[in-house]
Each structure stands twice: as structure tokens, then as C-alpha cells.
Motif scaffolding. Structure first.
Motif, mmCIF file in Angstrom:
data_model
loop_
_atom_site.group_PDB
_atom_site.id
_atom_site.type_symbol
_atom_site.label_atom_id
_atom_site.label_comp_id
_atom_site.label_asym_id
_atom_site.label_seq_id
_atom_site.Cartn_x
_atom_site.Cartn_y
_atom_site.Cartn_z
ATOM 1 N N LEU A 114 -50.764 -33.473 11.429
ATOM 2 C CA LEU A 114 -51.773 -34.512 11.627
ATOM 3 C C LEU A 114 -51.685 -35.480 10.456
ATOM 4 C CD1 LEU A 114 -54.852 -32.308 12.640
ATOM 5 C CD2 LEU A 114 -53.192 -33.405 14.151
ATOM 6 N N VAL A 115 -51.644 -36.775 10.753
ATOM 7 C CA VAL A 115 -51.504 -37.787 9.713
ATOM 8 C C VAL A 115 -52.682 -38.753 9.814
ATOM 9 C CG1 VAL A 115 -50.013 -39.566 8.730
ATOM 10 C CG2 VAL A 115 -48.995 -37.585 9.879
ATOM 11 N N LEU A 127 -62.035 -32.750 7.868
ATOM 12 C CA LEU A 127 -60.865 -32.120 8.467
ATOM 13 C C LEU A 127 -60.322 -31.035 7.542
ATOM 14 C CD1 LEU A 127 -58.504 -31.915 10.511
ATOM 15 C CD2 LEU A 127 -57.438 -33.841 9.300
ATOM 16 N N ALA A 128 -60.290 -31.341 6.248
ATOM 17 C CA ALA A 128 -59.695 -30.421 5.282
ATOM 18 C C ALA A 128 -60.597 -29.241 4.955
ATOM 19 C CB ALA A 128 -59.347 -31.174 3.999
ATOM 20 N N PHE A 129 -61.905 -29.476 4.870
ATOM 21 C CA PHE A 129 -62.814 -28.416 4.438
ATOM 22 C C PHE A 129 -64.247 -28.773 4.825
ATOM 23 C CE2 PHE A 129 -65.664 -26.452 1.322
ATOM 24 C CZ PHE A 129 -65.247 -25.121 1.385
ATOM 25 N N GLY A 130 -65.054 -27.744 5.100
ATOM 26 C CA GLY A 130 -66.473 -27.971 5.361
ATOM 27 C C GLY A 130 -66.922 -27.418 6.682
ATOM 28 N N VAL A 192 -53.784 -38.536 4.075
ATOM 29 C CA VAL A 192 -53.724 -37.073 4.123
ATOM 30 C C VAL A 192 -52.824 -36.610 5.264
ATOM 31 C CG1 VAL A 192 -55.048 -34.976 4.608
ATOM 32 C CG2 VAL A 192 -55.966 -36.688 3.043
ATOM 33 N N VAL A 193 -51.957 -35.669 4.962
ATOM 34 C CA VAL A 193 -51.145 -35.008 5.974
ATOM 35 C C VAL A 193 -51.617 -33.562 6.082
ATOM 36 C CG1 VAL A 193 -48.832 -34.247 6.649
ATOM 37 C CG2 VAL A 193 -49.144 -36.453 5.483
#
Length: 214
Positions: A114-115, A127-130, A192-193
């Protein structure tokens, strides 16, 4: 078959071939022929009473998912309901603790990455955390060959079109092409990738055989 049916069949074959690529990266992936089918699938994945937030996304809006969540048996966390900038940011921060986060992706690669490029960074941060679960809905128009191709596509087409849509004052809204800017309205602040999800199954990707979003 007519030409539309050929294109639909091709999108289905291509989309389904990508599902194992996401699975290898810890992301569960599914394929839907239409946005309506994707909307029904998303709603089936979210238990009643769940708290649901979302990032800015034409795809989530165009597919009817956003309205369905707001009108459904969920606790919608809606930043647009804020009456002030301070309240809006407070709501955005509260989404980090949501049960579900809905978003699209600026691009995805043939290898299942995902880019994304973001302005405020709240979308890619979630997307990354939470949030406990993330559901990504993406039309097959967002497919890129690789990460470099994805960033090229985003910078040359997606970001300028999005800045025009939002009425922002950036070089790309006047020239139609990325100026690698540092303007106050710049939306290309975070890149972010997502190459792997350590928490297997936290991220679900729904590919749709239609053109959705930018």
C-alpha cells in the motif's frame, strides 16, 4: 461479451491474482466486482455497536460506505461534525482508539504493498497504528507496477487532482503538475509504504473492479 464485460472479467482475474500477495504481507484481501458489493461486504465486517472512524476518501464516499456507516447501527466518529478546529482535531485523535478505521489507498502495487501520501498524516497514522481494525477499499484504477511507479502516479495525477478538488493553493493547482513544493497547503507531507502488517489480519484490503476515487 461486450467491451465492458471484457474489462470487468480482466479486472476480476487480475484482482484475484493479487490477493495472495497481500496475504503474504499479513493483510487479508478480498475482491468485489462492484462498489455496491464492496459496500455490503464492508458493512458485514463491522459488528453492530462498533466505533468507526475514517480518513478523507472519495472512494469511501462514492461507494456509499460513508453514508451507510453514519446511518447504520454503529458509533460513527465524524470529524466533520466538529464546530471548531480544536474540536475537529480532538475528534481526529479519538479515532486512534476506534474499533474500525475506513480508508482507501492512493495506490497499491502488484506485489501487495500500500502506497500513500498524506497532508495532515492522520490517515496514514491510523493505517500504521491505533484503530483495532483497518479496512482499505480501493478501485483497480489504483494499481501500480511497483512502489516507484505508485509514487510517480500519485505525484503526477492523484495529488494535483486532489488539490484542485480541495481548492488548495499549491503549484500543481495552477500548473497541473507537481512542483515538489513546500507550500502551506501542501498535501504531500508524509509518504508511507505499508509493506507488511505485523498484526496479521488487522488490515483488510478490498479491491473493487471499478474506477473509484482519484
Amino acid at each position: 461479451m461486450n467491451s465492458a464485460e471484457y474489462k470487468k472479467a480482466h479486472a476480476r482475474l487480475l484482482g484475484k491474482s493479487l490477493l495472495p500477495k497481500f496475504a503474504r504481507r499479513g493483510m487479508e484481501a478480498m475482491y468485489c466486482d462492484t462498489a455496491d458489493e464492496a459496500r455490503r461486504l464492508v458493512l458485514s465486517l463491522i459488528p453492530e455497536g462498533s466505533s468507526v472512524g475514517w480518513g478523507g476518501s472519495l472512494t469511501i464516499s462514492e461507494s456509499g460506505i460513508l453514508d451507510a456507516v453514519k446511518d447504520g447501527p454503529y458509533r460513527a466518529i465524524d470529524r466533520d461534525a466538529a464546530s471548531s478546529t480544536e474540536e475537529r482535531y480532538a475528534i481526529m485523535r479519538s479515532i486512534f482508539d476506534a474499533d474500525y478505521f475506513l480508508m482507501s489507498t492512493n495506490a497499491f502495487t502488484k506485489d501487495g504493498e500500500l502506497v500513500n501520501i498524506d497532508g495532515n498524516g492522520n490517515r496514514i497514522a491510523c493505517l500504521a497504528f491505533g484503530p483495532r481494525h483497518v479496512i482499505v477499499v480501493a478501485g483497480m484504477n489504483k494499481l501500480a507496477d511497483n512502489v516507484s511507479d505508485a509514487f510517480r502516479k500519485i505525484h503526477t495525477t492523484t495529488a494535483p487532482e486532489n488539490c484542485i478538488r480541495l481548492g488548495l493553493n499549491t503549484p500543481c493547482t495552477s500548473a497541473g503538475i507537481c512542483g515538489d513544493c513546500h507550500a502551506p497547503d501542501c498535501t504531500c507531507c508524509q509518504e508511507v509504504v505499508t509493506r507488511h502488517s505485523r498484526e496479521k489480519g488487522r488490515i483488510r484490503v478490498i479491491l473493487v473492479g471499478e474506477s473509484l476515487g482519484l
